[in-house]
Motif scaffolding. Structure first.
Motif, short mmCIF file in Angstrom:
data_model
loop_
_atom_site.label_atom_id
_atom_site.label_comp_id
_atom_site.label_asym_id
_atom_site.label_seq_id
_atom_site.Cartn_x
_atom_site.Cartn_y
_atom_site.Cartn_z
N LEU A 177 0.83 -1.21 0.00
CA LEU A 177 0.00 0.00 0.00
C LEU A 177 0.86 1.26 0.00
N GLU A 178 1.94 1.26 0.77
CA GLU A 178 2.85 2.41 0.80
C GLU A 178 3.47 2.64 -0.58
N GLU A 179 3.85 1.54 -1.25
CA GLU A 179 4.42 1.66 -2.60
C GLU A 179 3.38 2.21 -3.58
N GLN A 180 2.15 1.71 -3.47
CA GLN A 180 1.09 2.19 -4.35
C GLN A 180 0.79 3.67 -4.11
N GLN A 181 0.81 4.07 -2.86
CA GLN A 181 0.57 5.49 -2.53
C GLN A 181 1.72 6.36 -3.03
N GLU A 182 2.96 5.86 -2.94
CA GLU A 182 4.11 6.60 -3.46
C GLU A 182 4.01 6.72 -4.98
N ASP A 183 3.65 5.61 -5.65
CA ASP A 183 3.47 5.63 -7.11
C ASP A 183 2.39 6.64 -7.50
N THR A 184 1.32 6.68 -6.72
CA THR A 184 0.22 7.61 -6.99
C THR A 184 0.70 9.05 -6.88
N ARG A 185 1.46 9.36 -5.83
CA ARG A 185 1.99 10.73 -5.66
C ARG A 185 2.89 11.10 -6.84
N ASN A 186 3.75 10.16 -7.26
CA ASN A 186 4.66 10.43 -8.39
C ASN A 186 3.90 10.65 -9.69
N LYS A 187 2.88 9.80 -9.93
CA LYS A 187 2.08 9.94 -11.15
C LYS A 187 1.31 11.26 -11.16
N LYS A 188 0.77 11.65 -10.00
CA LYS A 188 0.06 12.93 -9.92
C LYS A 188 1.00 14.09 -10.22
N SER A 189 2.21 14.02 -9.66
CA SER A 189 3.20 15.07 -9.89
C SER A 189 3.59 15.12 -11.37
N GLU A 190 3.79 13.95 -11.98
CA GLU A 190 4.15 13.87 -13.40
C GLU A 190 3.01 14.43 -14.27
N LYS A 191 1.78 14.10 -13.90
CA LYS A 191 0.62 14.59 -14.66
C LYS A 191 0.51 16.10 -14.56
N GLU A 192 0.69 16.65 -13.36
CA GLU A 192 0.64 18.10 -13.17
C GLU A 192 1.73 18.80 -13.99
N TYR A 193 2.93 18.22 -13.99
CA TYR A 193 4.06 18.78 -14.75
C TYR A 193 3.76 18.76 -16.25
N THR A 194 3.20 17.65 -16.74
CA THR A 194 2.87 17.53 -18.16
C THR A 194 1.75 18.49 -18.55
N GLU A 195 0.77 18.67 -17.65
CA GLU A 195 -0.31 19.63 -17.91
C GLU A 195 0.23 21.05 -17.99
N LYS A 196 1.23 21.35 -17.15
CA LYS A 196 1.86 22.68 -17.19
C LYS A 196 2.61 22.86 -18.51
N ASN A 197 3.33 21.82 -18.95
CA ASN A 197 4.03 21.89 -20.23
C ASN A 197 3.06 22.10 -21.38
N LEU A 198 1.92 21.42 -21.32
CA LEU A 198 0.91 21.54 -22.38
C LEU A 198 0.42 22.99 -22.49
N ILE A 199 0.06 23.59 -21.35
CA ILE A 199 -0.43 24.97 -21.35
C ILE A 199 0.64 25.93 -21.88
N ASN A 200 1.88 25.76 -21.41
CA ASN A 200 2.96 26.67 -21.80
C ASN A 200 3.34 26.50 -23.27
N ARG A 201 3.30 25.27 -23.78
CA ARG A 201 3.64 25.05 -25.19
C ARG A 201 2.57 25.66 -26.10
N LYS A 202 1.35 25.65 -25.65
CA LYS A 202 0.30 26.33 -26.43
C LYS A 202 0.57 27.83 -26.48
N GLU A 203 1.04 28.39 -25.38
CA GLU A 203 1.37 29.82 -25.35
C GLU A 203 2.57 30.11 -26.26
#
Length: 421
Positions: A177-203
């Motif tokens: 469960l700890e590993e799954q929660q850590e993976d979830t935090r990492n995936k959320k962070s990666e998704k947020e970073y990619t969403e930021k890149n998407l917005i900025n690349r459109k600009e």
């Protein structure tokens, strides 16, 4: 006895819920896994096609400077960015599915943990006297950190093999469960970073469209007008370069070596992915361009790192953003273009120039590795790259240029003595 009847009833309820939910869980998980595979396969194809765009862009950098070639180059950059936007969108969809899968797996693990706790409590109740097991059962049912507490109870009671095996499984489930929660935090962070890149690349794409339109208006879509513009830019660039050389020669003399950090690789982190195209000091390229009269000095005050347009730029070290700007507003294609300056606590100040977009503002505090902007081709640049300079902080200043608004300047030191990949 009422307490233990309650446990038995709870165990029965949990078993019913868990086993009835397994079919739905497995079906949802298998469906998600298939969707993830499909998205990953499509993403791999997009990334391979993206390489073709990058190759095409690198070819346009060496073509003769004509208006048609310049418009073609900008259009290629826009096409390349639109493709990167597609890649980002596919990445976001894939990460979203992976997060759903992790959420289902985490819920299943949590249910198994609760079941295992009740099973352990029932096993203890059936083996030992009530007086001795009250504490153990309470701990199992309510405590998330079982290791130390259960060891102390084992010393008092002594566990049978089945109970020890169940306890081991419970610990394994908690680790999972700890590993799954850590993976979830990492995936959320990666998704947020990619969403930021998407917005900025459109600009960035929108800015390039505007740059193309402005260029066509200024030249009236005439090659002669464009060549006249290039001549003006060349003369202005020489004036600006001479200004920077004179200023930094004075500031370099003010560097106090005793106040600089030791040249240890890793003092600064590499600011961008890419290949080093020019080093610091009297480089081969700087000497060559100086001999041809293109440069006003054989000395290069930083390093150049080349990669595709919109490559993320990261802070080389924690610090405060002390300056940002866009010199193309004052001296188009003649200076640093869009830039960011960060002051660090180790008497070093870093400059990031020729950006396509800055994502920080003056006064921001950044950590090492934080996104601060994107690689570009602004200012006196012949292709997408990052110019990275390191200054002795006490010498750094923003000065009023005769030609380019506020100019970042300082006593430069060799970045390669502090950088580590």
């Amino acid at each position: 006895m009422t307490y233990y009847k309650g446990i038995s009833m709870l165990l029965s309820i949990i078993l019913t819920l868990v086993f009835s939910g397994q079919v739905v869980f497995s079906a949802n998980l298998n469906e998600l896994q298939e969707q993830i595979k499909e998205k990953q396969s499509a993403l791999e194809k997009l990334e391979k096609e993206e390489e073709k765009y990058n190759e095409e862009l690198s070819k346009t950098q060496t073509e003769k400077k004509t208006l048609s070639n310049e418009i073609y180059r900008i259009r290629n950059e826009i096409n390349g960015l639109n493709f990167k936007i597609k890649v980002n969108e596919a990445q976001i969809e894939t990460l979203g599915l992976e997060l759903k899968k992790l959420n289902i797996e985490s819920q299943s693990t949590e249910e198994k943990i609760e079941l295992k706790k009740v099973v352990l409590a029932e096993s203890l109740r059936s083996l030992y006297d009530l007086e001795k097991t009250d504490t153990a059962i309470g701990i199992i049912l309510t405590n998330d950190e079982l290791s130390d507490k259960m060891l102390s109870i084992e010393n008092v009671l002594g566990f049978g093999k089945t109970i020890k095996d169940d306890l081991g499984e419970l610990k394994d489930l908690k680790n999972r469960l700890e590993e799954q929660q850590e993976d979830t935090r990492n995936k959320k962070s990666e998704k947020e970073y990619t969403e930021k890149n998407l917005i900025n690349r459109k600009e960035i794409t929108s800015n390039l469209e505007k740059e193309k339109d402005v260029l066509l208006v200024e030249t009236k879509n005439q090659e002669k007008n464009y060549q006249n513009l290039l001549d003006e830019i060349s003369k202005l660039r020489e004036e600006v370069e001479s200004e920077i050389i004179l200023l930094e020669e004075t500031l370099r003399a003010q560097i106090d070596p005793s106040m600089l950090p030791m040249e240890i690789p890793g003092i600064l982190g590499w600011p961008a992915d890419g290949r080093l195209t020019q080093g610091y000091g009297e480089t081969k390229d700087a000497k060559y361009f100086y001999s041809r009269g293109i440069y006003k000095s054989p000395f290069h005050n930083g390093i150049d790192v080349a990669a595709y347009l919109s490559t993320p730029i990261r802070a080389a070290e924690a610090g405060e953003v002390v300056a940002t700007g866009n010199q193309d507003r004052y001296c188009y294609k003649a200076a640093y273009g869009k830039f960011v300056v960060i002051q660090h606590d180790n008497n070093l100040t870093t400059l990031y120039a020729h950006l396509s977009l800055s994502s920080v503002k003056v006064g921001d505090t950044v950590e090492r590795g934080d996104l601060i902007g994107y690689m570009g081709n602004s200012g006196a640049s012949t292709g997408s790259h990052l110019h990275f300079s390191v200054y002795f902080s006490p010498t750094f200043r923003m000065t009023s240029s005769k030609y380019c608004g506020l100019m970042p300047a300082g006593g430069p030191v060799n970045p390669l003595g502090y950088l580590k990949r």
